[in-house]
Design an enzyme around this catalytic site. Structure first.
Site, PDB file in Angstrom:
ATOM      1  N   GLU A 167       0.608  -1.121  -0.059  1.00  0.00           N
ATOM      2  CA  GLU A 167       0.011   0.003   0.128  1.00  0.00           C
ATOM      3  C   GLU A 167       0.972   1.140  -0.068  1.00  0.00           C
ATOM      4  OE1 GLU A 167      -3.404  -1.451   2.893  1.00  0.00           O
ATOM      5  OE2 GLU A 167      -1.979  -0.510   3.761  1.00  0.00           O
ATOM      6  N   PRO A 168       1.498   1.610  -1.027  1.00  0.00           N
ATOM      7  CA  PRO A 168       2.340   2.655  -1.073  1.00  0.00           C
ATOM      8  C   PRO A 168       1.543   3.975  -1.170  1.00  0.00           C
ATOM      9  CG  PRO A 168       3.124   1.356  -3.038  1.00  0.00           C
ATOM     10  CD  PRO A 168       1.750   0.616  -2.242  1.00  0.00           C
ATOM     11  N   GLY A 169       2.096   5.216  -0.392  1.00  0.00           N
ATOM     12  CA  GLY A 169       1.417   6.270  -0.815  1.00  0.00           C
ATOM     13  C   GLY A 169       2.287   7.191  -1.382  1.00  0.00           C
ATOM     14  N   ARG A 170       3.350   7.660  -0.277  1.00  0.00           N
ATOM     15  CA  ARG A 170       4.573   8.782  -0.620  1.00  0.00           C
ATOM     16  C   ARG A 170       5.079   8.293  -1.828  1.00  0.00           C
ATOM     17  NH1 ARG A 170       6.750  11.487   3.634  1.00  0.00           N
ATOM     18  NH2 ARG A 170       5.990   9.830   4.925  1.00  0.00           N
ATOM     19  N   ARG A 195       4.310  19.909   7.126  1.00  0.00           N
ATOM     20  CA  ARG A 195       5.227  18.811   7.433  1.00  0.00           C
ATOM     21  C   ARG A 195       6.483  19.457   7.947  1.00  0.00           C
ATOM     22  NH1 ARG A 195       7.676  15.745   4.508  1.00  0.00           N
ATOM     23  NH2 ARG A 195       7.394  13.898   5.632  1.00  0.00           N
ATOM     24  N   TYR A 254       7.130  17.289  11.409  1.00  0.00           N
ATOM     25  CA  TYR A 254       8.236  16.360  11.594  1.00  0.00           C
ATOM     26  C   TYR A 254       9.594  16.868  11.344  1.00  0.00           C
ATOM     27  CZ  TYR A 254       3.732  14.276   9.707  1.00  0.00           C
ATOM     28  OH  TYR A 254       2.519  13.886   9.692  1.00  0.00           O
ATOM     29  N   CYS A 293       1.483  33.228  11.501  1.00  0.00           N
ATOM     30  CA  CYS A 293       1.764  33.919  12.652  1.00  0.00           C
ATOM     31  C   CYS A 293       2.163  32.614  13.566  1.00  0.00           C
ATOM     32  CB  CYS A 293       0.669  34.545  13.360  1.00  0.00           C
ATOM     33  SG  CYS A 293       0.387  36.008  12.585  1.00  0.00           S
ATOM     34  N   GLU A 294       3.375  32.279  13.116  1.00  0.00           N
ATOM     35  CA  GLU A 294       3.902  30.862  13.964  1.00  0.00           C
ATOM     36  C   GLU A 294       5.451  31.138  13.732  1.00  0.00           C
ATOM     37  OE1 GLU A 294       2.641  28.154  15.658  1.00  0.00           O
ATOM     38  OE2 GLU A 294       0.565  28.852  15.156  1.00  0.00           O
ATOM     39  N   TYR A 335       1.222  14.094   1.036  1.00  0.00           N
ATOM     40  CA  TYR A 335       1.250  14.703   2.529  1.00  0.00           C
ATOM     41  C   TYR A 335       1.327  16.181   2.539  1.00  0.00           C
ATOM     42  CZ  TYR A 335       1.394   9.742   3.656  1.00  0.00           C
ATOM     43  OH  TYR A 335       1.005   8.328   3.842  1.00  0.00           O
TER      44      TYR A 335
HETATM   45  N1  LLP Z   1      -1.036   1.847   4.945  1.00  0.00           N
HETATM   46  C1  LLP Z   1      -1.272   2.345   6.153  1.00  0.00           C
HETATM   47  C2  LLP Z   1      -1.906   1.381   6.896  1.00  0.00           C
HETATM   48  C3  LLP Z   1      -0.931   3.548   6.541  1.00  0.00           C
HETATM   49  O1  LLP Z   1      -1.007   3.749   7.748  1.00  0.00           O
HETATM   50  C4  LLP Z   1       0.032   4.332   5.709  1.00  0.00           C
HETATM   51  C5  LLP Z   1       0.352   5.627   6.060  1.00  0.00           C
HETATM   52  C6  LLP Z   1       0.100   4.066   4.509  1.00  0.00           C
HETATM   53  C7  LLP Z   1      -0.209   2.557   3.958  1.00  0.00           C
HETATM   54  C8  LLP Z   1       0.925   4.557   3.331  1.00  0.00           C
HETATM   55  O2  LLP Z   1       2.332   5.044   3.735  1.00  0.00           O
HETATM   56  P1  LLP Z   1       3.212   5.837   2.922  1.00  0.00           P
HETATM   57  O3  LLP Z   1       3.772   4.948   1.741  1.00  0.00           O
HETATM   58  O4  LLP Z   1       2.856   7.086   2.348  1.00  0.00           O
HETATM   59  O5  LLP Z   1       4.635   6.059   3.506  1.00  0.00           O
HETATM   60  N2  LLP Z   1       1.870  12.358   7.299  1.00  0.00           N
HETATM   61  C9  LLP Z   1       3.141  11.499   7.463  1.00  0.00           C
HETATM   62  C10 LLP Z   1       2.786  10.265   6.941  1.00  0.00           C
HETATM   63  C11 LLP Z   1       1.851   9.477   7.666  1.00  0.00           C
HETATM   64  C12 LLP Z   1       1.447   8.004   7.095  1.00  0.00           C
HETATM   65  C13 LLP Z   1       0.182   7.517   7.694  1.00  0.00           C
HETATM   66  N3  LLP Z   1       0.210   6.082   7.210  1.00  0.00           N
HETATM   67  C14 LLP Z   1       4.020  12.373   6.766  1.00  0.00           C
HETATM   68  O6  LLP Z   1       3.772  13.464   6.133  1.00  0.00           O
HETATM   69  O7  LLP Z   1       5.202  11.767   6.566  1.00  0.00           O
END
Ligand code: LLP
Length: 447
Positions: free
Chosen positions: A285-288, A325, A329, A356-357, A385
């Protein structure tokens, strides 16, 4: 790229300075080509290479209806984590059997929406959710397919806010024998639930597979013990996402998908063979990794503040509300002055947001050429993100999003205006009347 002829920064055949002129700033720019090329890598080097595999895009990284359409055409599934993300997919006519629904506190309404639309999988995070899901499935007279999210007790290596697999986590079912056996048995005995297997997600921004391999070891032990005790056969194992990308020179290079998936596939194969189990279907399940590098953000430089012998702050027309971000982080970004792309860097400045931060600093110590107010700054790798985590803090309207494809740019999200900020507000009549003019009228009155 025709960089010799142009002094402007060209992003996937689009002149970014022209984009800023046409659509205004701040502006999120997403490259369809880059998104597709990541999906192609997944197809060719994971899905086609290994039988019985699936990939779902984690839509929390960036989602709009147009994005859902791209993912659908690329043949991937979609991981959603809220009713809002699911509704976006429904409105985009995304195939519901390819939806995986996550979340550690899904509401009755969210679960009911998923059950009504016959989504592919619920990833059940806890006993409370299992009971709620059972009740809703029974009400609708449906059988729903689930995975249990487990907490494998493995700690991620990134910022503590993006690690999720450690034992002390709000996510997932602890691998305490009594608890996990109780929920598995309960699911097996339910006439409205079909338990297909397990899910874990160690964390985000991972650059090696060791943590996933440790979690696989733990999970295969669980699979073995559940088979021996209850005859339960794990058909599916979802290993989550988390594959890292390079934001700055300090990070490792972004790796191809096989760098992450080959060791995982080998580990599952070996572990299952050792335990006398059949290989389950493996889901990622890649997102980033899919969208992070496909996006840039364009800003216009405004106030320049030089503090002699200290530093120079240059403020942009956005900041924390469109990219939280760095503040959340301490995330780092690279950027270029888009209208001076060929000019040599001569000085070091700090790029500040307009909130204002004091913590609203986008980039500390960026090397830039001679710059002036009105220049356009392009911040790289903001595809993941950023838009999805944006807010209206300080009542800043959210930027527009354009999708670029073969040199053309199309709006996929319109820029917010001041009226959007007030759209759902109500002034109780006892407090007096509100002006009924729109922001267009207000702006001309101000001129
Ligand atoms: N699957 C599950 C169950 C997750 O909780 C996540 C991310 C992903 C897949 C996808 O992860 P990725 O491949 O995108 O790393 N807001 C944070 C990242 C939070 C990720 C939360 N879960 C940031 O900006 O770094």
């Amino acid at each position: 790229m025709r960089s010799e002829e142009y002094t402007n920064f060209i992003f996937d055949n689009c002149d970014t300075v022209e984009l800023a002129k046409t659509f205004g700033t701040p502006l999120y720019v997403m490259s369809e080509d880059r998104i597709k090329s990541k999906c192609r890598d997944i197809r060719e080097n994971f899905l086609n290479k290994y039988p019985n595999t699936r990939a779902a895009y984690a839509s929390k990284a960036f989602t709009t209806m147009a994005m859902c359409k791209i993912i659908e055409r690329e043949g991937l599934g979609l991981d959603v984590v809220s009713g809002g993300e699911l509704y976006t997919a429904i409105r985009a006519d995304f195939p519901m059997e390819r939806i995986i629904f996550h979340g550690n506190n899904k509401s009755y309404e969210e679960i009911a929406l998923g059950v009504t639309h016959d989504i592919g999988r619920f990833v059940v995070d806890n006993i409370y959710e299992l009971e709620l899901l059972e009740e809703i499935a029974a009400e609708q007279n449906k059988k729903v397919k689930i995975l249990f999210r487990i907490t494998p007790g493995v700690e991620g290596s990134a910022h503590k806010y993006i690690n999720t697999g450690q034992e002390d986590s709000k996510f997932g079912i602890p691998l305490d024998e009594k608890i996990i056996e109780y929920v598995v048995k309960k699911a097996m005995d339910s006439s409205n639930i079909i338990l297909k297997g397990f899910h874990f997600h160690i964390g985000s921004q991972l650059f090696d597979s060791n943590l996933n391999i440790l979690a696989i070891n733990v999970t295969v032990n669980l699979m073995k013990s559940l088979k021996e005790k209850f005859g339960f056969i794990t058909e599916e194992l979802n290993i989550g996402g988390g594959f890292g990308i390079r934001y700055t020179d300090e990070d490792d290079e972004t790796k191809p998908i096989s760098f992450h998936t080959d060791p995982v596939m080998q580990a599952v194969k070996d572990e299952c063979a050792g335990a006398g189990l059949d290989m389950p279907i493996i889901i990622i399940e890649p997102g980033r990794w899919i969208v992070g590098e496909a996006g840039i953000t364009l800003y216009t430089l405004g106030a320049i503040k030089e503090i002699p012998n200290v530093r120079t702050y240059i403020s942009v027309d956005g900041g924390l509300p469109d990219n939280p971000r760095p503040a959340l982080y301490e995330a780092k970004y690279e950027a270029i002055v888009a209208n001076k792309a060929n000019e040599k860097p001569e000085k070091v400045v700090t790029i500040a947001g307009k909130c204002c931060e004091s913590g609203d600093i986008l980039i500390w110590d960026l090397k830039v050429p001679q710059i002036e107010s009105g220049d356009i700054l392009a911040v790289f790798n903001t595809g993941a993100y950023n838009y999805s985590m944006s807010s209206n803090y300080n009542r800043l309207p959210r930027p527009a999003v354009v999708l670029i494809n073969e040199g053309n740019a199309e709006l996929i999200v319109e820029r917010e205006n001041y009226d959007h900020l007030l759209e759902r507000e109500i002034v109780p009549s006892r407090l007096g009347k509100a002006q009924s003019i729109s922001c267009d009228v207000a702006l001309t009155r101000l001129e």
